[in-house]
Design an enzyme around this catalytic site. Structure first.
Site, PDB file in Angstrom:
ATOM      1  N   SER A   1       0.873  -1.180   0.000  1.00 22.41           N
ATOM      2  CA  SER A   1       0.000   0.000   0.000  1.00 22.41           C
ATOM      3  C   SER A   1       0.908   1.227   0.000  1.00 22.41           C
ATOM      4  O   SER A   1       2.116   1.100   0.254  1.00 22.41           O
ATOM      5  CB  SER A   1      -0.836  -0.001   1.288  1.00 22.41           C
ATOM      6  OG  SER A   1      -1.438   1.253   1.515  1.00 22.41           O
TER       7      SER A   1
ATOM      8  N   TYR B   1      -2.533  -1.184  10.386  1.00 24.41           N
ATOM      9  CA  TYR B   1      -2.480  -1.352   8.919  1.00 24.41           C
ATOM     10  C   TYR B   1      -1.082  -1.001   8.387  1.00 24.41           C
ATOM     11  O   TYR B   1      -0.517  -1.736   7.575  1.00 24.41           O
ATOM     12  CB  TYR B   1      -3.552  -0.466   8.274  1.00 24.41           C
ATOM     13  CG  TYR B   1      -3.736  -0.686   6.791  1.00 24.41           C
ATOM     14  CD1 TYR B   1      -4.401  -1.811   6.310  1.00 24.41           C
ATOM     15  CD2 TYR B   1      -3.245   0.233   5.861  1.00 24.41           C
ATOM     16  CE1 TYR B   1      -4.570  -2.019   4.935  1.00 24.41           C
ATOM     17  CE2 TYR B   1      -3.419   0.032   4.493  1.00 24.41           C
ATOM     18  CZ  TYR B   1      -4.084  -1.088   4.036  1.00 24.41           C
ATOM     19  OH  TYR B   1      -4.255  -1.289   2.681  1.00 24.41           O
TER      20      TYR B   1
END
Ligand SMILES: NC(=O)c1ccc[n+]([C@@H]2O[C@H](COP(=O)([O-])OP(=O)(O)OC[C@H]3O[C@@H](n4cnc5c(N)ncnc54)[C@H](O)[C@@H]3O)[C@@H](O)[C@H]2O)c1
Length: 284
Positions: free
Chosen positions: A143, A156
């Site tokens: 990401s 995350y």
């Protein structure tokens, strides 16, 4: 002709978003597919779509955070096709967005078990098959949060920085051993998928105040931050894979953030903190 033609490609988290779009893109480029998801209904839909695009498809429910299941799954795909060329470790969850001091350990465990352990299990179990294929390619989805730390997203970010470190280590390892496996890390920016809404739906008991904050956050993500479509993201990834790229940035936001983080690797957090307050309001 596409270099993906007749390749056996495995995609996890294929029931939605980027995983579904990757599966369809691979099908259209002539790959043979092994697709899986923890959600059997949405997986079946992707199965129909990819078959409709002319692909041969092996379909199986799979929870990537379950080590024994991933090991059994890798054996069954290798038995089914006799060879595995590509693995796309895509399955992932957003988890709850909260300050660390309000985050239960269970949230960390859940996010790390899917996003990081899922990638480690998949890579470890499929790697012998990728090597044996003589033309392997491992693609791990990180990401922009794999190179930019973001407020209220520590679980995350930990998982996605971890995916990046794991993947880059493995790339060096494949080179050192002269194994015929390319290793790619993908850093998408905001992609229009279900990921934020799914995290909201999976959030446990929330106070009214917490729920309002979580809903506002999901709305900002869905309406403002998720710009790239899943189809565009899949095209960028598959074009990059076909060109042998080992680091793929998806979307103008990922490219801008990558540049900013390189320019001011410590001070960028000032901008991130300002942006967080502007987008989501003051924490309390
Ligand atoms: N959407 C974005 O903006 C964005 C940005 C950067 C990175 N990513 C990453 O892209 C990947 C795909 O996410 P998406 O945006 O398409 O989300 P999505 O929610 O649309 O799809 C994720 C899929 O993974 C599946 N899944 C969840 N937990 C699983 C498990 N334990 N085992 C197997 N499958 C599981 C879900 O059922 C779903 O089908 C994720 O790794 C995510 O972190 C997404």
């Amino acid at each position: 002709m596409s270099t993906l033609r007749d390749k056996v490609a495995v995609v996890t988290g294929a029931g939605s978003g980027i995983g579904r779009a990757l599966s369809l893109g691979l099908a259209r480029r002539g790959a043979r597919l092994a697709i899986s998801d923890v959600d059997e209904d949405t997986l079946a839909e992707t199965g129909e779509m990819t078959r409709g695009a002319g692909a041969t498809v092996h379909l199986a429910p799979l929870d990537v955070s379950d080590r024994a299941s991933v090991a059994g799954y890798a054996r069954s795909v290798a038995d089914h096709y006799g060879v595995v060329h590509h693995l796309y470790n895509n399955a992932g969850i957003a988890g709850d967005a909260r300050p660390l001091i309000e985050t239960d350990y269970e949230i960390f465990e859940r996010v790390l078990s899917v996003n990081l352990w899922g990638v480690i299990y998949g890579s470890r179990e499929f790697l012998p098959h990728l090597i044996a294929s003589g033309d392997g390619h491992l693609v791990n989805i990180s990401s922009l949060n794999g190179f930019m730390g973001q407020a209220n997203m520590s679980a995350y970010c930990t998982s996605k920085f971890g995916v990046r470190g794991f993947t880059e280590a493995l790339r060096a390892e494949m080179r050192a051993a002269r194994h015929p496996v390319r290793v790619t890390v993908v850093h998408p920016g905001g992609v229009k998928t279900n990921i934020s809404s799914a995290a909201l739906a999976a959030a446990g008991d929330l106070t009214l105040d917490e729920r309002a904050r979580a809903e506002r956050r999901t709305q900002v993500y869905n309406e403002k931050l998720f710009r790239t479509t899943a189809e565009q993201a899949a095209k960028v990834v598959l074009d990059g894979v076909e060109k042998g790229r080992e680091r793929i940035l998806v979307g103008p936001d990922a490219k801008a953030v990558d540049l900013g983080v390189r320019l001011v690797p410590a001070a960028y957090s000032r901008f991130v903190a300002w942006w967080e307050r502007r987008m989501f309001g003051d924490p309390q």
